[in-house]
Design a protein around this motif. Sequence first.
Motif, PDB file in Angstrom:
ATOM      1  N   ILE A   7       0.062   2.040  -2.217  1.00 28.96           N
ATOM      2  CA  ILE A   7       1.250   2.646  -2.833  1.00 28.96           C
ATOM      3  C   ILE A   7       2.178   3.225  -1.772  1.00 28.96           C
ATOM      4  N   ASN A   8       1.648   3.882  -0.763  1.00 28.98           N
ATOM      5  CA  ASN A   8       2.518   4.511   0.237  1.00 28.98           C
ATOM      6  C   ASN A   8       3.166   3.504   1.190  1.00 28.98           C
ATOM      7  N   ALA A   9       2.851   2.207   1.069  1.00 30.98           N
ATOM      8  CA  ALA A   9       3.486   1.184   1.900  1.00 30.98           C
ATOM      9  C   ALA A   9       4.703   0.560   1.211  1.00 30.98           C
ATOM     10  N   MET A  10       4.945   0.930  -0.040  1.00 29.28           N
ATOM     11  CA  MET A  10       6.072   0.357  -0.774  1.00 29.28           C
ATOM     12  C   MET A  10       7.381   0.993  -0.312  1.00 29.28           C
ATOM     13  N   ARG A  11       8.489   0.251  -0.475  1.00 32.27           N
ATOM     14  CA  ARG A  11       9.789   0.701   0.022  1.00 32.27           C
ATOM     15  C   ARG A  11      10.852   0.659  -1.069  1.00 32.27           C
ATOM     16  N   VAL A  12      11.762   1.630  -1.027  1.00 36.06           N
ATOM     17  CA  VAL A  12      12.875   1.714  -1.974  1.00 36.06           C
ATOM     18  C   VAL A  12      13.730   0.460  -1.869  1.00 36.06           C
ATOM     19  N   ASN A  37       4.263   8.669  -4.835  1.00 44.14           N
ATOM     20  CA  ASN A  37       4.900   8.505  -6.134  1.00 44.14           C
ATOM     21  C   ASN A  37       6.332   8.020  -5.964  1.00 44.14           C
ATOM     22  N   PHE A  38       6.737   7.125  -6.850  1.00 42.34           N
ATOM     23  CA  PHE A  38       8.066   6.535  -6.813  1.00 42.34           C
ATOM     24  C   PHE A  38       8.645   6.471  -8.211  1.00 42.34           C
ATOM     25  N   LEU A  39       9.967   6.475  -8.303  1.00 42.57           N
ATOM     26  CA  LEU A  39      10.662   6.190  -9.552  1.00 42.57           C
ATOM     27  C   LEU A  39      10.900   4.685  -9.584  1.00 42.57           C
ATOM     28  N   ASP A  62      -9.324  -4.829 -10.761  1.00 42.43           N
ATOM     29  CA  ASP A  62      -8.291  -5.828 -10.501  1.00 42.43           C
ATOM     30  C   ASP A  62      -7.028  -5.228  -9.892  1.00 42.43           C
ATOM     31  N   PHE A  63      -7.051  -3.941  -9.496  1.00 39.17           N
ATOM     32  CA  PHE A  63      -5.857  -3.271  -8.972  1.00 39.17           C
ATOM     33  C   PHE A  63      -5.311  -4.014  -7.767  1.00 39.17           C
ATOM     34  N   GLU A  64      -4.012  -4.342  -7.857  1.00 41.08           N
ATOM     35  CA  GLU A  64      -3.354  -5.043  -6.753  1.00 41.08           C
ATOM     36  C   GLU A  64      -1.859  -4.835  -6.838  1.00 41.08           C
ATOM     37  N   ILE A  65      -1.239  -4.625  -5.678  1.00 34.86           N
ATOM     38  CA  ILE A  65       0.219  -4.526  -5.578  1.00 34.86           C
ATOM     39  C   ILE A  65       0.669  -5.591  -4.585  1.00 34.86           C
ATOM     40  N   ARG A  66       1.655  -6.374  -4.995  1.00 34.03           N
ATOM     41  CA  ARG A  66       2.229  -7.415  -4.128  1.00 34.03           C
ATOM     42  C   ARG A  66       3.750  -7.324  -4.168  1.00 34.03           C
ATOM     43  N   GLU A  67       4.375  -7.557  -3.029  1.00 32.31           N
ATOM     44  CA  GLU A  67       5.829  -7.637  -2.976  1.00 32.31           C
ATOM     45  C   GLU A  67       6.256  -8.967  -3.571  1.00 32.31           C
TER      46      GLU A  67
END
Length: 68
Positions: A7-12, A37-39, A62-67
């Motif tokens: 989560i902390n690697a995601m960008r606005v 945390n992000f909006l 199954d938690f996964e975040i992909r760009e």
Amino acid sequence: MQQGLSINAMRVGLRYKLVNYGEVYEFEILQRINDNNFLLKDLYTLEQYEIHDLVRFGRGDDFEIREM
């Protein structure tokens, strides 16, 4: 075991796909609230919510975040 991004690697301004407990979410990050945390804006409903709303019940196998 977590896959993809943390989560902390995601960008606005970027778009992501999150899978958790069989649910799939596609969203754009509008604002960083704090380190974990992000909006977000849902790409289909245009609803705005925080990433904490998507993981408040924990992270499934199954938690996964992909760009996108």
